[in-house]
Write an enzyme that holds these catalytic residues in place. Structure first.
Site, PDB file in Angstrom:
ATOM      1  N   ASN A  87       0.846  -1.190   0.000  1.00  7.44           N
ATOM      2  CA  ASN A  87       0.000   0.000   0.000  1.00  7.44           C
ATOM      3  C   ASN A  87       0.886   1.247   0.000  1.00  7.44           C
ATOM      4  O   ASN A  87       1.844   1.325   0.772  1.00  7.44           O
ATOM      5  CB  ASN A  87      -0.897   0.008   1.243  1.00  7.44           C
ATOM      6  CG  ASN A  87      -1.846  -1.181   1.268  1.00  7.44           C
ATOM      7  OD1 ASN A  87      -2.234  -1.692   0.218  1.00  7.44           O
ATOM      8  ND2 ASN A  87      -2.211  -1.639   2.461  1.00  7.44           N
ATOM      9  N   GLN A  94      -2.510   2.570   3.529  1.00  8.04           N
ATOM     10  CA  GLN A  94      -1.251   2.427   4.257  1.00  8.04           C
ATOM     11  C   GLN A  94      -1.380   3.024   5.654  1.00  8.04           C
ATOM     12  O   GLN A  94      -1.850   4.159   5.819  1.00  8.04           O
ATOM     13  CB  GLN A  94      -0.101   3.102   3.495  1.00  8.04           C
ATOM     14  CG  GLN A  94       1.255   2.845   4.149  1.00  8.04           C
ATOM     15  CD  GLN A  94       2.422   3.398   3.336  1.00  8.04           C
ATOM     16  OE1 GLN A  94       2.228   4.158   2.397  1.00  8.04           O
ATOM     17  NE2 GLN A  94       3.629   3.019   3.713  1.00  8.04           N
ATOM     18  N   HIS A 100       6.629  -2.012   3.113  1.00  5.65           N
ATOM     19  CA  HIS A 100       6.437  -3.435   3.425  1.00  5.65           C
ATOM     20  C   HIS A 100       5.593  -4.071   2.344  1.00  5.65           C
ATOM     21  O   HIS A 100       4.667  -3.449   1.809  1.00  5.65           O
ATOM     22  CB  HIS A 100       5.784  -3.624   4.796  1.00  5.65           C
ATOM     23  CG  HIS A 100       4.509  -2.857   4.989  1.00  5.65           C
ATOM     24  ND1 HIS A 100       4.481  -1.509   5.290  1.00  5.65           N
ATOM     25  CD2 HIS A 100       3.209  -3.242   4.908  1.00  5.65           C
ATOM     26  CE1 HIS A 100       3.228  -1.104   5.396  1.00  5.65           C
ATOM     27  NE2 HIS A 100       2.429  -2.137   5.158  1.00  5.65           N
TER      28      HIS A 100
HETATM   29  P1  5GP Z   1      -0.514  -1.176   5.851  1.00  7.41           P
HETATM   30  O1  5GP Z   1      -1.987  -0.896   6.018  1.00  7.41           O
HETATM   31  O2  5GP Z   1       0.347  -0.044   6.353  1.00  7.41           O
HETATM   32  O3  5GP Z   1      -0.145  -1.637   4.478  1.00  7.41           O
HETATM   33  O4  5GP Z   1      -0.247  -2.455   6.733  1.00  7.41           O
HETATM   34  C1  5GP Z   1       0.327  -2.419   8.003  1.00  7.41           C
HETATM   35  C2  5GP Z   1       0.236  -3.819   8.558  1.00  7.41           C
HETATM   36  O5  5GP Z   1       1.071  -3.898   9.686  1.00  7.41           O
HETATM   37  C3  5GP Z   1      -1.168  -4.229   8.987  1.00  7.41           C
HETATM   38  O6  5GP Z   1      -1.564  -5.391   8.295  1.00  7.41           O
HETATM   39  C4  5GP Z   1      -1.034  -4.435  10.494  1.00  7.41           C
HETATM   40  O7  5GP Z   1      -1.818  -5.511  10.957  1.00  7.41           O
HETATM   41  C5  5GP Z   1       0.443  -4.686  10.663  1.00  7.41           C
HETATM   42  N1  5GP Z   1       0.989  -4.238  11.946  1.00  7.41           N
HETATM   43  C6  5GP Z   1       0.758  -3.039  12.542  1.00  7.41           C
HETATM   44  N2  5GP Z   1       1.468  -2.960  13.695  1.00  7.41           N
HETATM   45  C7  5GP Z   1       2.155  -4.128  13.800  1.00  7.41           C
HETATM   46  C8  5GP Z   1       3.055  -4.629  14.793  1.00  7.41           C
HETATM   47  O8  5GP Z   1       3.375  -3.997  15.788  1.00  7.41           O
HETATM   48  N3  5GP Z   1       3.544  -5.889  14.574  1.00  7.41           N
HETATM   49  C9  5GP Z   1       3.214  -6.623  13.465  1.00  7.41           C
HETATM   50  N4  5GP Z   1       3.768  -7.841  13.378  1.00  7.41           N
HETATM   51  N5  5GP Z   1       2.371  -6.174  12.534  1.00  7.41           N
HETATM   52  C10 5GP Z   1       1.844  -4.937  12.691  1.00  7.41           C
END
Ligand code: 5GP
Ligand code: ZN
Length: 145
Positions: A87, A94, A100
């Site tokens: 994202n 995001q 990531h």
């Molecule tokens: P985004 O929406 O930014 O693409 O995805 C962020 C991802 O990071 C989400 O799927 C969320 O569940 C994951 N996430 C957020 N905080 C943490 C954390 O502290 N540890 C881990 N392992 N995953 C996290």
């Protein structure tokens, strides 16, 4: 390293994670709130906010590892497919602003909703394709070769 970044803190170990892979430049760990069983996040250790701001050297190192980690995840959870996505920007969903890749294993009849596609007429598509093509400068094209 960005001191306000959760994923940089995961890299240093300040925040714990369920690590599945690590080397000098890349780390992979289980998503804390998985979309499906085996949902893994792959990150470069070099902090950048997202794919669009990452340098090409980082991406060259990262992508083959995204592929190999995806293969390992699929085997581990007996998945039939896998969505690999990233994202870019809050509007795209995001939440964590450290690049990531989501590896989301997919299973036959897992019930996850498909993208909501819709029809667009030919003229509109042609105009849009031209508009995008115009945004590539000779320099950007050369840098991709
Ligand atoms: P985004 O929406 O930014 O693409 O995805 C962020 C991802 O990071 C989400 O799927 C969320 O569940 C994951 N996430 C957020 N905080 C943490 C954390 O502290 N540890 C881990 N392992 N995953 C996290
Ligand atoms: Zn970071």
């Amino acid at each position: 390293m960005n001191s306000n970044c959760i994923f940089c803190k995961i890299i240093t170990g300040e925040i714990p994670s369920d690590k599945v892979y690590e080397d000098d430049s890349v780390m992979a760990f289980l998503d804390i709130k998985p979309v499906s069983r085996g949902h893994v996040l792959v990150i470069p250790k070099n902090h950048s906010a997202d794919l669009l701001s990452a340098d090409n050297e980082t991406l060259k190192d990262l992508m083959p590892k995204v592929k190999q980690i995806s293969q390992a995840v699929m085997k581990a959870v007996n998945a039939q497919g896998i969505n690999v996505s990233t994202n870019n920007g809050a509007a795209a969903g995001q939440i964590i602003f450290h690049l990531h890749f989501h590896l989301i294993p997919r299973y036959s009849k897992d019930g996850l909703p498909p993208w909501p596609h819709h029809e667009v007429e030919l003229k509109t598509r042609t105009e849009l394709a031209e508009k995008i093509k115009e945004k590539f400068t000779p320099d950007t094209i050369t840098s991709l070769l």
